[in-house]
Design an enzyme around this catalytic site. Structure first.
Site, PDB file in Angstrom:
ATOM      1  N   GLY A  21       0.818  -1.218   0.000  1.00 52.84           N
ATOM      2  CA  GLY A  21       0.000   0.000   0.000  1.00 52.84           C
ATOM      3  C   GLY A  21       0.846   1.259   0.000  1.00 52.84           C
ATOM      4  O   GLY A  21       0.536   2.229  -0.702  1.00 52.84           O
ATOM      5  N   CYS A  22       1.915   1.240   0.771  1.00 53.15           N
ATOM      6  CA  CYS A  22       2.787   2.422   0.850  1.00 53.15           C
ATOM      7  C   CYS A  22       3.519   2.646  -0.471  1.00 53.15           C
ATOM      8  O   CYS A  22       3.753   3.790  -0.870  1.00 53.15           O
ATOM      9  CB  CYS A  22       3.762   2.274   2.010  1.00 53.15           C
ATOM     10  SG  CYS A  22       2.916   2.209   3.609  1.00 53.15           S
TER      11      CYS A  22
END
Length: 158
Positions: free
Chosen positions: A45-46
């Site tokens: 996600g990052c």
């Protein structure tokens, strides 16, 4: 609990960067700052979030805005993350959680069935005078960087 609120000045802060320099909010007066907090470098996600801000960075720059990512990762981990994905903006290391606590992004979570404390993905827009003008908490990655860009454009349009 956060020490900051919308339409109020953000206290100055500083953090080491991925290049081992010191980044200070006060040094960026006269520019908009888009500060996005992410839980952990090199996680899926990052990575997607960082790439979205990377891809839009020229459009943020055209609006006199400096994008800045921040997490609790060590500068070396952030340097590797930045180099791997060619992020054009600095990544700040807040290992002591001072800035995370200032913005109230540290939250209790459950990870793999166990209690944990970590960063709640959040983004803040600070105007050229150092006043908080927009915030997003509990961010969903898809479309987020675009929404921040649109909000910044709307703020500048007046």
């Amino acid at each position: 609990m956060s020490d900051i609120r919308l339409d109020a000045p953000v206290p100055d802060f500083e953090c080491p960067t991925d290049t081992a320099e010191t980044w200070r909010l006060a040094d960026h007066r006269g520019r908009w700052v888009v500060l996005f907090f992410f839980p952990k470098a090199s996680t899926p996600g990052c990575t997607v979030e960082g790439q979205a801000f990377r891809d839009l960075d020229p459009r943020f720059a055209a609006l006199n805005a400096q994008v800045v990512g921040i997490s609790r990762d060590a500068p070396k981990a952030l340097a590797n993350f930045r180099a791997k994905h060619d992020f054009p903006y600095p990544l700040l290391s807040d290992k002591q959680e001072q800035v995370c606590n200032l913005f109230g992004v540290m939250k209790d979570k459950v990870m793999f069935g166990k209690p944990a404390r970590g960063i709640e993905r959040s983004t803040f827009v600070i105007d050229p005078e150092g006043v908080l003008r927009a915030e997003w908490r509990k961010v969903a990655v898809d479309g987020h960087a675009e929404a921040v860009l649109e909000a910044l454009q709307a703020k500048q349009a007046g």
